[in-house]
Design an enzyme around this catalytic site. Structure first.
Site, PDB file in Angstrom:
ATOM      1  N   ALA A   1      63.061  87.370 -26.107  1.00  9.83           N
ATOM      2  CA  ALA A   1      61.624  87.653 -26.243  1.00  9.83           C
ATOM      3  C   ALA A   1      60.755  86.894 -25.228  1.00  9.83           C
ATOM      4  O   ALA A   1      59.978  87.520 -24.490  1.00  9.83           O
ATOM      5  CB  ALA A   1      61.189  87.367 -27.679  1.00  9.83           C
TER       6      ALA A   1
ATOM      7  N   LYS B   1      67.382  89.717 -33.597  1.00 10.81           N
ATOM      8  CA  LYS B   1      68.553  90.523 -33.242  1.00 10.81           C
ATOM      9  C   LYS B   1      69.259  91.072 -34.477  1.00 10.81           C
ATOM     10  O   LYS B   1      69.406  90.360 -35.482  1.00 10.81           O
ATOM     11  CB  LYS B   1      69.498  89.653 -32.414  1.00 10.81           C
ATOM     12  CG  LYS B   1      70.788  90.287 -31.973  1.00 10.81           C
ATOM     13  CD  LYS B   1      70.610  91.611 -31.273  1.00 10.81           C
ATOM     14  CE  LYS B   1      69.674  91.563 -30.082  1.00 10.81           C
ATOM     15  NZ  LYS B   1      69.290  92.922 -29.605  1.00 10.81           N
TER      16      LYS B   1
ATOM     17  N   ASP C   1      61.862  87.715 -32.470  1.00 12.11           N
ATOM     18  CA  ASP C   1      61.206  88.624 -31.531  1.00 12.11           C
ATOM     19  C   ASP C   1      59.781  88.934 -31.967  1.00 12.11           C
ATOM     20  O   ASP C   1      58.926  89.228 -31.138  1.00 12.11           O
ATOM     21  CB  ASP C   1      62.009  89.915 -31.401  1.00 12.11           C
ATOM     22  CG  ASP C   1      63.278  89.658 -30.611  1.00 12.11           C
ATOM     23  OD1 ASP C   1      64.272  89.216 -31.218  1.00 12.11           O
ATOM     24  OD2 ASP C   1      63.237  89.824 -29.382  1.00 12.11           O
TER      25      ASP C   1
ATOM     26  N   HIS D   1      64.414  60.809 -67.573  1.00  3.16           N
ATOM     27  CA  HIS D   1      63.271  60.211 -68.284  1.00  3.16           C
ATOM     28  C   HIS D   1      62.720  61.234 -69.262  1.00  3.16           C
ATOM     29  O   HIS D   1      62.350  62.341 -68.873  1.00  3.16           O
ATOM     30  CB  HIS D   1      62.175  59.809 -67.301  1.00  3.16           C
ATOM     31  CG  HIS D   1      60.898  59.476 -67.998  1.00  3.16           C
ATOM     32  ND1 HIS D   1      60.752  58.346 -68.775  1.00  3.16           N
ATOM     33  CD2 HIS D   1      59.711  60.140 -68.080  1.00  3.16           C
ATOM     34  CE1 HIS D   1      59.532  58.318 -69.287  1.00  3.16           C
ATOM     35  NE2 HIS D   1      58.876  59.395 -68.890  1.00  3.16           N
TER      36      HIS D   1
END
Ligand code: MRU
Length: 598
Positions: A76, A273, A262, A481
């Site tokens: 890209a 891709k 991209d 706790h």
């Protein structure tokens, strides 16, 4: 690059394809993949790799468009930068000797370049950026393209370092096995790379055990390009078929997935891709962090989500042939999308040069219990972590059902197996009857501070500092706790508001259940319940550091009880014994069991 080409016939450029000269390389400290050279664009012809390091010389817009379409230049950011330089070519070609530029012709060329491939937003972005400078003349356009290249190198470096920091924070304890897809390295950018840049940064820090490289069917960018770059950099890697990635994850061969992008929609849905989505699904299944590394220029804020991303479909021959040899019947119909879109809820983080975003937290996808979208986010990632997160939720629910964690009260934490410096703790404010694994927060066990930016995700329990104090000084892998009724009642009856007090126990068989060898006596501390939790944590830390091998129990006056053990099961069993002891004392009316410790 200094390697001279084996061939000058690039099939793309018209001139001799010599590597750029030292003068043409503007950033000598990084290896470039494209440069402006004497009125043309020089790009590494990625189609020739890994067999040949060949430079293609692009002198016309047609050649630029063809180089982008044929993937001579790809990735890209790289196609965006080649496109920007392509506009510079056009601006020069359409400027007459008298200095007038045929703007319409250049804009038409720019449009052709910007649409050469549809998915990567960087292409249209970079082209538009340089077209803006067209009124200033061709030199300004070229300067703008050069600036974009300079910027790409800087942004990639920042994003790579940011992503490496994030991965290190998530997985600090050992060298990593990282899976990557396609090629996101220097070839796909002006230099440095995005996801692969982060991998190289991690390798430089000594944090990479191995990179698992998806071959990336059908055009094999992983096998041809990423493997080539890793080999060039001397980073250990193994190539695997794309279809082996999920199996590798299931065999604990992958600590983290790093990929590029991209186009990223406003909600974080990410096009990359083809095969990336499958990796994200598999990573979520195995609780493995899935991180996208991409520059801000890969974001498309106009698109609310990924459904509007145009996915390029490529020719059938890319699938029906392999190395020029047909591998499918002559007329085999083909589905060949070049990209897919990964929904944001499967993405642990998107890292750019300026931010770390956790798109899964922004998703309004409704969580559906243990398998909900939020499960995959980075509050509960990696195999160990997802199991630990589930265990925490599993321990909370029955304690809630017994009335020991009324409403949203109480908190549980557990150290991560194999990563003792990290603990997962219940998020603050969650009802413990319906808490899920996605509601746990990863913290530093020694400080209690969240390891990752919390953003608008769950915050760690308000009492995390007390858990951290226990982890620092006591032999504990799990802390529980609760406000169980008898322990809470006794803590109220015997505790003081402003000083440490004690529950002194004598000759109680149940003391065995606390793991104490000597059952003849034990003094259990009751801490003042300061409104400032950090002050309670300081008190607890001071007590524990003065008291080697303490009983694994402490009370908070007017509040509840905290118990720890080697795991959640042991802590819970001990808690049950404490509660039984307190019940016994209260039912038998022995309030005078309290006395100051000696
Ligand atoms: O078809 P390609 O090879 O151009 O696809 C490239 C990718 O999908 C990359 O992962 C993406 O562009 C990021 S490159 C830094």
């Amino acid at each position: 690059m200094t390697t001279r080409p084996a061939s000058t016939d690039t099939g793309t450029g018209t001139g001799p394809a010599v590597p750029p000269s030292a003068d043409e390389v503007r950033h000598p400290h990084v290896a470039p993949s494209l440069v402006w050279s004497d009125g043309a664009i020089l790009v590494i012809d990625q189609r020739a790799l890994p067999h040949e390091t060949r430079w293609a010389r692009l002198e016309t817009v047609d050649e630029v468009v063809e180089a982008i379409r044929s993937l001579a230049v790809r990735g890209a950011p790289a196609i965006g930068l080649a496109g920007a330089l392509g506009v510079a070519l056009s601006a020069r070609a359409h400027t007459a000797d008298n200095g007038t530029t045929d703007m319409a012709a250049v804009r038409a060329d720019a449009e052709r370049i910007a649409t050469a491939r549809p998915t990567a937003v960087n292409l249209a972005w970079a082209v538009a950026r340089v077209v803006e400078r067209l009124p200033e003349g061709p030199d300004a356009v070229l300067r703008a393209a050069q600036e974009a290249i300079d910027e790409d190198i800087t942004t990639n470096r920042r994003a790579a370092v940011g992503a490496a920091d994030l991965v290190t924070a998530i997985q600090p304890d050992r060298p990593l096995r990282i899976l990557t897809h396609c090629n996101t390295g220097r070839l796909a950018t002006a230099a440095v790379g995005t996801a692969l840049g982060a991998i190289l940064e991690l390798a430089a820090r000594g944090r990479v055990a191995e990179v698992l490289v998806d071959e990336t069917r059908p055009l094999l960018q992983g096998a041809r390009l990423t493997a080539w770059e890793l080999r060039e950099a001397g980073v250990p890697y193994r190539l695997c078929p794309d279809s082996a990635a999920a199996a590798a994850m299931s065999r604990s061969m992958v600590d983290c997935v790093l990929v590029g992008a991209d186009r990223i929609a406003a909600n974080g849905d990410t096009a990359n891709k083809i095969g990336t989505y499958a990796l994200a699904v598999a990573a979520a299944r195995h609780g493995i962090p899935f991180i996208v590394v991409a520059p801000e220029s890969s974001w498309d804020p106009q698109l609310p989500d990924g459904s509007g991303i145009v996915v390029e479909e490529r020719g059938a021959d890319e699938v029906t042939t392999l190395g020029g040899v047909r591998i499918a019947p002559e007329d085999a119909p083909v589905f060949n999308p070049a990209f897919d879109v990964t929904p944001c809820e499967l993405i642990t983080a998107v890292v750019s040069e300026s931010r770390v975003l956790r798109p899964s937290l922004k998703s309004d996808a409704a969580p559906d219990g243990e398998t909900g979208a939020r499960q995959s986010d980075n509050r509960a990632v990696s195999g160990h972590r997802i199991r630990a997160a589930r265990a925490l939720a599993d321990y909370c629910r029955p304690l809630y059902a017994r009335g020991w964690m009324p409403g949203t009260s109480g908190n549980l934490s557990v150290r991560l197996p194999g990563q003792p410096s990290r603990a997962l703790i219940t998020g603050s404010g969650f009802a413990k009857g319906s808490i899920g694994s996605a509601d746990m927060v990863l913290v530093d066990a020694g400080t209690g501070r969240p390891v990752l930016p919390v953003g608008d995700g769950p915050r760690p329990s308000a009492e995390t500092a007390i858990h951290a104090a226990v982890y620092r000084s006591a032999d504990a892998n799990a802390v529980v706790h609760v406000h169980s009724p008898y322990a809470t009642a006794l803590a109220r009856r015997l505790g003081a508001a402003d000083r440490l007090s004690w529950l002194a126990l004598k000759d109680l068989e149940l003391l065995k259940g606390l793991g104490l060898k000597d059952t003849t006596h034990a003094d259990l501390p009751i801490f003042p319940n300061w409104t400032d939790v950090a002050r309670i944590a300081d008190d607890v830390a001071a007590y524990l550091s003065d008291c080697p091998g303490p009983p694994p129990v402490l009370f908070l006056a007017d509040h509840g009880v905290t118990v720890w053990g080697r795991d959640l099961g042991q802590a819970r069993n001990r808690l049950e014994c404490v509660e039984a002891i307190c019940q016994l004392l209260l039912l038998t009316g022995e309030p005078d069991t309290t006395r100051p410790a000696a």
